[in-house]
Scaffold this active site. Structure first.
Site, PDB file in Angstrom:
ATOM      1  N   ASP A 111       0.667  -1.114  -0.049  1.00 30.37           N
ATOM      2  CA  ASP A 111       0.293  -0.104   0.466  1.00 30.37           C
ATOM      3  C   ASP A 111       1.027   1.306  -0.363  1.00 30.37           C
ATOM      4  O   ASP A 111       2.160   0.992  -0.213  1.00 30.37           O
ATOM      5  CB  ASP A 111      -0.747  -0.339   1.311  1.00 30.37           C
ATOM      6  CG  ASP A 111      -1.535  -1.347   1.069  1.00 30.37           C
ATOM      7  OD1 ASP A 111      -2.553  -1.788  -0.034  1.00 30.37           O
ATOM      8  OD2 ASP A 111      -1.628  -1.876   2.225  1.00 30.37           O
ATOM      9  N   TYR A 221       7.974 -10.177   5.913  1.00 29.51           N
ATOM     10  CA  TYR A 221       7.800  -9.122   6.151  1.00 29.51           C
ATOM     11  C   TYR A 221       8.501  -8.623   7.142  1.00 29.51           C
ATOM     12  O   TYR A 221       8.858  -9.132   8.037  1.00 29.51           O
ATOM     13  CB  TYR A 221       5.914  -8.354   6.685  1.00 29.51           C
ATOM     14  CG  TYR A 221       5.516  -7.926   5.045  1.00 29.51           C
ATOM     15  CD1 TYR A 221       5.316  -7.492   4.166  1.00 29.51           C
ATOM     16  CD2 TYR A 221       4.826  -9.416   4.743  1.00 29.51           C
ATOM     17  CE1 TYR A 221       4.242  -6.893   2.954  1.00 29.51           C
ATOM     18  CE2 TYR A 221       3.706  -9.337   3.170  1.00 29.51           C
ATOM     19  CZ  TYR A 221       3.476  -8.332   2.860  1.00 29.51           C
ATOM     20  OH  TYR A 221       2.513  -7.897   1.550  1.00 29.51           O
TER      21      TYR A 221
END
Length: 490
Positions: A111, A221
């Site tokens: 994002d 991540y």
């Protein structure tokens, strides 16, 4: 020109000269012959073979409006949009055919504000090799020229402005018969066009049925954070409860457009550790899973920050994962089938660190700038390592300057009292004294009254959200699509 001191004779001579120049016949200037390279203004992609490759790249998320190309205008460019334009400028893909024309697939979507250290996309690109030399089978292009042996396009570019030759005008002659040599240096070509905030790290030949999305076995991540006012031991205990196969509906944002009916995902590891070499004591959450839900990592970090602040117990993670009664769950735990209202963590410190694939799927190729060309062909100069090292060194200078500003302010302004973590300060929230509840990225939510997660208002069940979308936006979208199809049939 000053004429005040000129004599009468000189002034007359000057006027006579000007009159003669004015009345002189104009000499026709013959334009130079046209450059034969400019006679071919269109690039026939069907005359060149294609191959499927994967690209591994990194990018600074705070510079972009997310990874994915958007149909509507965005306040900042998207990472994919910039890479797509670079591929089109280098004539490696046909920009008029769009993402579908090159079979574009991404490994994981990030994002706005989120960065990546090892993002991967797969796509079909123009090749310098003959079809018979390409390991993966390229689908036939709409032209019979596809099987013609071609000259290496890099030879065709020789003598032009750069190694991919005046690509703005694309002054490239049509291909002629000649043996192919080596493949294009995809990383070098793209890095010379792309901004320094996006770097292609490597490329790999892949099979024709390879998918960056579906061949990916796991995603890794990283979320970086400062340890100020946090109890790291409590955060580690909470993170271990994430590992395993769980329903993470309470750790994500519902996206009814996707019409998801299952939120079960597997987290393979969740570890919190100090960042190696960090002088300020930064820590990082390393989270690895097979796949992730919308904003899942940022929701996980938000809950871990509440635990690290002492406002929630580590057991709250287990409770939020208990979305339905079953034989394995603790009967004393409440069932939480809809998400409590809470703010997710900031996106700036989040990075898609790596995408992992099966053995044999990829064979990463790396190219370096030639020593003599480094300063002129690369936007930053030197090899890729030197480029990224220079960016890091510059950021360390900014960090040092900011530390000096803080030190100067501390001489006149005392730091506020630390009330978090509760486990260390012993502070008891009284509903009057404000606390800075961390949100990551040096952002805080200032609040005097704290409502425990399990006592907050709950969102709607995902089935209700999905049904409302289907009857509203989804139905209107289907009507628009049907109208377009009907117009095409006429």
């Amino acid at each position: 020109m000053a004429y005040e001191n000129w004599s009468k004779e000189d002034l007359v001579a000057r006027l006579t000269l000007l009159e003669a120049e004015k009345e002189a016949p104009r000499v026709a200037i013959t334009p130079p012959p046209p450059n034969p390279r400019r006679l071919w203004k269109t690039f026939d992609f069907s005359s060149y073979p294609r191959r499927k490759i994967a690209l591994k790249f990194c990018y600074s998320g705070w510079e972009y409006n997310g990874l994915a190309i958007q149909t509507d205008p965005t306040p900042l460019p998207t990472v994919e949009g910039v890479i797509f334009d670079a591929l089109g400028k280098a004539k490696l893909i046909d920009p008029d055919a769009g993402l579908e024309g090159c079979g574009w697939e991404r490994c994981g979507r990030t994002d706005r504000g989120v960065s990546a250290g090892g993002q991967v996309i797969s796509l079909w690109v123009r090749s310098a090799l003959n079809n018979a030399s390409i390991a993966s089978d390229s689908p036939p292009l709409p032209s019979s020229k596809n099987d013609i042996p071609l000259v290496d396009p890099e030879d065709a570019f020789a003598g032009l402005d750069d190694d991919f030759g005046s690509l703005d005008d694309m002054d490239i002659p049509p291909p002629v018969k000649a043996p192919s040599k080596s493949e294009h240096s995809y990383t070098l070509i793209l890095n010379r066009i792309l901004p320094p905030t996006i770097r292609i790290l490597a490329w790999s030949p892949v099979a024709s049925d390879f998918s960056a999305r579906f061949n990916c076995k796991s995603r890794h991540y990283k979320y970086f954070f400062a340890t100020d006012n946090l109890d790291i031991s409590l955060m580690r205990e909470a993170a271990t409860r994430l590992v395993g196969l769980h329903d993470f509906r309470n750790f994500c944002k519902l996206d009814p457009a996707k019409q998801l009916t299952t939120y079960v995902r597997r987290v393979m590891s969740a570890e919190i550790s100090p960042v190696e070499g960090s002088p300020s004591g930064m820590h990082v959450l390393d989270l690895t899973g097979s796949a992730f839900l919308y904003h899942q990592v940022r929701h996980i970090m938000a809950v871990l920050f509440l635990v690290g602040s002492g406002l929630e117990f580590p057991s709250v993670v287990t409770t939020l994962l208990n979305v339905a009664p079953n034989a394995e769950s603790d009967p004393t735990l409440p069932v939480v089938d809809t998400k409590p209202e809470y703010q997710m963590a900031d996106g700036l410190p989040l990075m898609l660190y790596a995408c992992h694939f099966g053995a044999g799927d990829l064979d990463w190729q790396v190219e370096e700038e030639a020593a003599g060309d480094a300063d002129t062909l690369s936007p930053l100069g030197g090899g890729l390592y030197h480029q990224l090292h220079s960016i890091q060194a510059r950021s360390q200078i900014y960090s040092t300057l900011n530390a000096e500003f803080l030190r100067a302010a501390a001489a006149r302004h005392a730091p506020p009292p630390a009330r978090l973590p509760l486990s260390a300060t012993g502070f008891v929230p009284d509903g009057k004294t404000p606390m800075n509840v961390p949100l990551g990225g040096a952002e805080f939510r200032r609040s005097a009254k704290y409502v425990p997660l399990l006592e907050r208002n709950r969102g709607e069940h995902f089935e209700v959200v999905n049904e409302r979308w289907r009857l509203g936006k989804g139905a209107r979208r289907d009507e628009r699509r049907k109208a377009v199809e009907d117009e095409g049939d006429e």
